[in-house]
Design a protein around this motif. Sequence first.
Motif, PDB file in Angstrom:
ATOM      1  N   LEU A 124       0.829  -1.208   0.000  1.00 46.42           N
ATOM      2  CA  LEU A 124       0.000   0.000   0.000  1.00 46.42           C
ATOM      3  C   LEU A 124       0.863   1.257   0.000  1.00 46.42           C
ATOM      4  O   LEU A 124       0.646   2.174  -0.811  1.00 46.42           O
ATOM      5  CB  LEU A 124      -0.940   0.002   1.217  1.00 46.42           C
ATOM      6  CG  LEU A 124      -1.809   1.248   1.397  1.00 46.42           C
ATOM      7  CD1 LEU A 124      -2.702   1.499   0.195  1.00 46.42           C
ATOM      8  CD2 LEU A 124      -2.636   1.118   2.680  1.00 46.42           C
ATOM      9  N   ILE A 125       1.850   1.306   0.867  1.00 44.09           N
ATOM     10  CA  ILE A 125       2.714   2.490   0.921  1.00 44.09           C
ATOM     11  C   ILE A 125       3.488   2.639  -0.386  1.00 44.09           C
ATOM     12  O   ILE A 125       3.711   3.760  -0.862  1.00 44.09           O
ATOM     13  CB  ILE A 125       3.643   2.444   2.151  1.00 44.09           C
ATOM     14  CG1 ILE A 125       2.795   2.550   3.435  1.00 44.09           C
ATOM     15  CG2 ILE A 125       4.679   3.566   2.102  1.00 44.09           C
ATOM     16  CD1 ILE A 125       3.576   2.389   4.729  1.00 44.09           C
ATOM     17  N   ARG A 126       3.879   1.527  -1.010  1.00 47.39           N
ATOM     18  CA  ARG A 126       4.559   1.588  -2.302  1.00 47.39           C
ATOM     19  C   ARG A 126       3.701   2.335  -3.334  1.00 47.39           C
ATOM     20  O   ARG A 126       4.208   3.133  -4.115  1.00 47.39           O
ATOM     21  CB  ARG A 126       4.897   0.190  -2.820  1.00 47.39           C
ATOM     22  CG  ARG A 126       5.600   0.213  -4.185  1.00 47.39           C
ATOM     23  CD  ARG A 126       5.996  -1.174  -4.662  1.00 47.39           C
ATOM     24  NE  ARG A 126       7.127  -1.642  -3.880  1.00 47.39           N
ATOM     25  CZ  ARG A 126       7.106  -2.698  -3.063  1.00 47.39           C
ATOM     26  NH1 ARG A 126       6.006  -3.413  -2.926  1.00 47.39           N
ATOM     27  NH2 ARG A 126       8.184  -3.046  -2.400  1.00 47.39           N
ATOM     28  N   LEU A 127       2.387   2.085  -3.337  1.00 43.68           N
ATOM     29  CA  LEU A 127       1.497   2.806  -4.259  1.00 43.68           C
ATOM     30  C   LEU A 127       1.583   4.314  -4.043  1.00 43.68           C
ATOM     31  O   LEU A 127       1.575   5.088  -5.003  1.00 43.68           O
ATOM     32  CB  LEU A 127       0.054   2.330  -4.091  1.00 43.68           C
ATOM     33  CG  LEU A 127      -0.246   0.894  -4.472  1.00 43.68           C
ATOM     34  CD1 LEU A 127      -1.700   0.545  -4.147  1.00 43.68           C
ATOM     35  CD2 LEU A 127       0.059   0.620  -5.938  1.00 43.68           C
ATOM     36  N   PHE A 128       1.681   4.725  -2.783  1.00 40.03           N
ATOM     37  CA  PHE A 128       1.807   6.155  -2.484  1.00 40.03           C
ATOM     38  C   PHE A 128       3.161   6.699  -2.933  1.00 40.03           C
ATOM     39  O   PHE A 128       3.223   7.708  -3.635  1.00 40.03           O
ATOM     40  CB  PHE A 128       1.603   6.426  -0.986  1.00 40.03           C
ATOM     41  CG  PHE A 128       0.168   6.455  -0.550  1.00 40.03           C
ATOM     42  CD1 PHE A 128      -0.591   7.614  -0.681  1.00 40.03           C
ATOM     43  CD2 PHE A 128      -0.429   5.336   0.009  1.00 40.03           C
ATOM     44  CE1 PHE A 128      -1.913   7.654  -0.268  1.00 40.03           C
ATOM     45  CE2 PHE A 128      -1.750   5.362   0.430  1.00 40.03           C
ATOM     46  CZ  PHE A 128      -2.499   6.523   0.283  1.00 40.03           C
ATOM     47  N   VAL A 129       4.257   6.047  -2.529  1.00 40.79           N
ATOM     48  CA  VAL A 129       5.579   6.623  -2.815  1.00 40.79           C
ATOM     49  C   VAL A 129       5.935   6.594  -4.296  1.00 40.79           C
ATOM     50  O   VAL A 129       6.781   7.370  -4.746  1.00 40.79           O
ATOM     51  CB  VAL A 129       6.712   5.996  -1.963  1.00 40.79           C
ATOM     52  CG1 VAL A 129       6.470   6.222  -0.501  1.00 40.79           C
ATOM     53  CG2 VAL A 129       6.948   4.547  -2.280  1.00 40.79           C
ATOM     54  N   GLN A 130       5.287   5.743  -5.073  1.00 41.73           N
ATOM     55  CA  GLN A 130       5.548   5.719  -6.517  1.00 41.73           C
ATOM     56  C   GLN A 130       4.889   6.891  -7.237  1.00 41.73           C
ATOM     57  O   GLN A 130       5.221   7.161  -8.381  1.00 41.73           O
ATOM     58  CB  GLN A 130       5.056   4.403  -7.127  1.00 41.73           C
ATOM     59  CG  GLN A 130       5.915   3.224  -6.768  1.00 41.73           C
ATOM     60  CD  GLN A 130       5.361   1.911  -7.295  1.00 41.73           C
ATOM     61  OE1 GLN A 130       4.171   1.770  -7.575  1.00 41.73           O
ATOM     62  NE2 GLN A 130       6.238   0.923  -7.416  1.00 41.73           N
ATOM     63  N   HIS A 131       3.970   7.569  -6.583  1.00 46.96           N
ATOM     64  CA  HIS A 131       3.269   8.686  -7.210  1.00 46.96           C
ATOM     65  C   HIS A 131       4.148   9.936  -7.148  1.00 46.96           C
ATOM     66  O   HIS A 131       4.693  10.261  -6.093  1.00 46.96           O
ATOM     67  CB  HIS A 131       1.926   8.942  -6.515  1.00 46.96           C
ATOM     68  CG  HIS A 131       1.000   9.739  -7.344  1.00 46.96           C
ATOM     69  ND1 HIS A 131       1.171  11.089  -7.541  1.00 46.96           N
ATOM     70  CD2 HIS A 131      -0.080   9.390  -8.069  1.00 46.96           C
ATOM     71  CE1 HIS A 131       0.218  11.540  -8.331  1.00 46.96           C
ATOM     72  NE2 HIS A 131      -0.551  10.518  -8.675  1.00 46.96           N
ATOM     73  N   PRO A 132       4.296  10.657  -8.254  1.00 50.24           N
ATOM     74  CA  PRO A 132       5.195  11.825  -8.279  1.00 50.24           C
ATOM     75  C   PRO A 132       4.761  12.983  -7.379  1.00 50.24           C
ATOM     76  O   PRO A 132       5.581  13.848  -7.059  1.00 50.24           O
ATOM     77  CB  PRO A 132       5.199  12.251  -9.749  1.00 50.24           C
ATOM     78  CG  PRO A 132       3.972  11.659 -10.339  1.00 50.24           C
ATOM     79  CD  PRO A 132       3.691  10.408  -9.555  1.00 50.24           C
ATOM     80  N   TRP A 133       3.524  13.019  -6.944  1.00 46.95           N
ATOM     81  CA  TRP A 133       3.075  14.103  -6.058  1.00 46.95           C
ATOM     82  C   TRP A 133       3.482  13.882  -4.610  1.00 46.95           C
ATOM     83  O   TRP A 133       3.411  14.793  -3.802  1.00 46.95           O
ATOM     84  CB  TRP A 133       1.561  14.250  -6.117  1.00 46.95           C
ATOM     85  CG  TRP A 133       1.017  14.740  -7.414  1.00 46.95           C
ATOM     86  CD1 TRP A 133       1.716  15.230  -8.477  1.00 46.95           C
ATOM     87  CD2 TRP A 133      -0.356  14.778  -7.798  1.00 46.95           C
ATOM     88  NE1 TRP A 133       0.858  15.575  -9.494  1.00 46.95           N
ATOM     89  CE2 TRP A 133      -0.421  15.307  -9.097  1.00 46.95           C
ATOM     90  CE3 TRP A 133      -1.532  14.413  -7.153  1.00 46.95           C
ATOM     91  CZ2 TRP A 133      -1.623  15.483  -9.766  1.00 46.95           C
ATOM     92  CZ3 TRP A 133      -2.735  14.588  -7.827  1.00 46.95           C
ATOM     93  CH2 TRP A 133      -2.772  15.125  -9.120  1.00 46.95           C
ATOM     94  N   VAL A 134       3.894  12.649  -4.254  1.00 42.51           N
ATOM     95  CA  VAL A 134       4.218  12.331  -2.867  1.00 42.51           C
ATOM     96  C   VAL A 134       5.670  12.686  -2.582  1.00 42.51           C
ATOM     97  O   VAL A 134       6.591  12.205  -3.231  1.00 42.51           O
ATOM     98  CB  VAL A 134       3.937  10.850  -2.552  1.00 42.51           C
ATOM     99  CG1 VAL A 134       4.425  10.477  -1.150  1.00 42.51           C
ATOM    100  CG2 VAL A 134       2.444  10.564  -2.686  1.00 42.51           C
ATOM    101  N   LYS A 135       5.834  13.548  -1.577  1.00 36.50           N
ATOM    102  CA  LYS A 135       7.170  13.973  -1.154  1.00 36.50           C
ATOM    103  C   LYS A 135       7.806  12.952  -0.220  1.00 36.50           C
ATOM    104  O   LYS A 135       8.937  12.541  -0.399  1.00 36.50           O
ATOM    105  CB  LYS A 135       7.083  15.335  -0.461  1.00 36.50           C
ATOM    106  CG  LYS A 135       8.401  15.847   0.052  1.00 36.50           C
ATOM    107  CD  LYS A 135       8.247  17.184   0.739  1.00 36.50           C
ATOM    108  CE  LYS A 135       9.595  17.661   1.253  1.00 36.50           C
ATOM    109  NZ  LYS A 135       9.469  18.906   2.008  1.00 36.50           N
ATOM    110  N   ILE A 136       7.057  12.558   0.821  1.00 41.09           N
ATOM    111  CA  ILE A 136       7.595  11.651   1.834  1.00 41.09           C
ATOM    112  C   ILE A 136       6.446  10.968   2.568  1.00 41.09           C
ATOM    113  O   ILE A 136       5.334  11.498   2.622  1.00 41.09           O
ATOM    114  CB  ILE A 136       8.511  12.387   2.845  1.00 41.09           C
ATOM    115  CG1 ILE A 136       9.304  11.410   3.696  1.00 41.09           C
ATOM    116  CG2 ILE A 136       7.713  13.394   3.676  1.00 41.09           C
ATOM    117  CD1 ILE A 136      10.471  12.037   4.449  1.00 41.09           C
TER     118      ILE A 136
END
Length: 173
Positions: A124-136
């Motif tokens: 689940l977190i991988r889906l977030f961090v792969q998105h270019p809008w996510v900083k950290i």
Amino acid sequence: MTIPVQPKDSRGYFMLPQAPEQAGYYLYGTVGHVPGTGHLAQYAHPNLLTLIFQIERKWQAICDRKFGVGNISIDGGKEYDKHKSHQLGIEVDCRPVRKDKLTGQVARCSYRDKTYDGEATTSLIRLFVQHPWVKIVFFNDPAVQKALGQGRVSSLKGHDDHFHVNLWPGLAR
């Protein structure tokens, strides 16, 4: 016939839809630890809403469990519950994934609990961090940090039972 309008705050940010049918997420949280007030802290910048909906769809394609969405920001972005963050509408707290399908306020779990599913949470977190809008992302599970790379996922006090996603600040304009 009146069509209901999604609640909007003083900044023009919309409240995250509250438990829509067939959603891939569930809601949790409170304001000031008062039951039934979590929705008051779920006003999101349109870019964050878009991200949550994109992650929700991708998550449903790989897992039949829902993920928990908690604090975003309150009307106008005022500080609350000692949150120095959660004022721009570009930060969201999410719960780690559980091995069972428990949802709602009672579904809280830490990465140290037996009910915690580390593999699913990493996905689940991988889906977030792969998105270019996510900083950290802040989450204290060292195994998730190792799998996804420190710098993208870092520790922060108080983040054992939820992860915190920050978008790049420029997206709030």
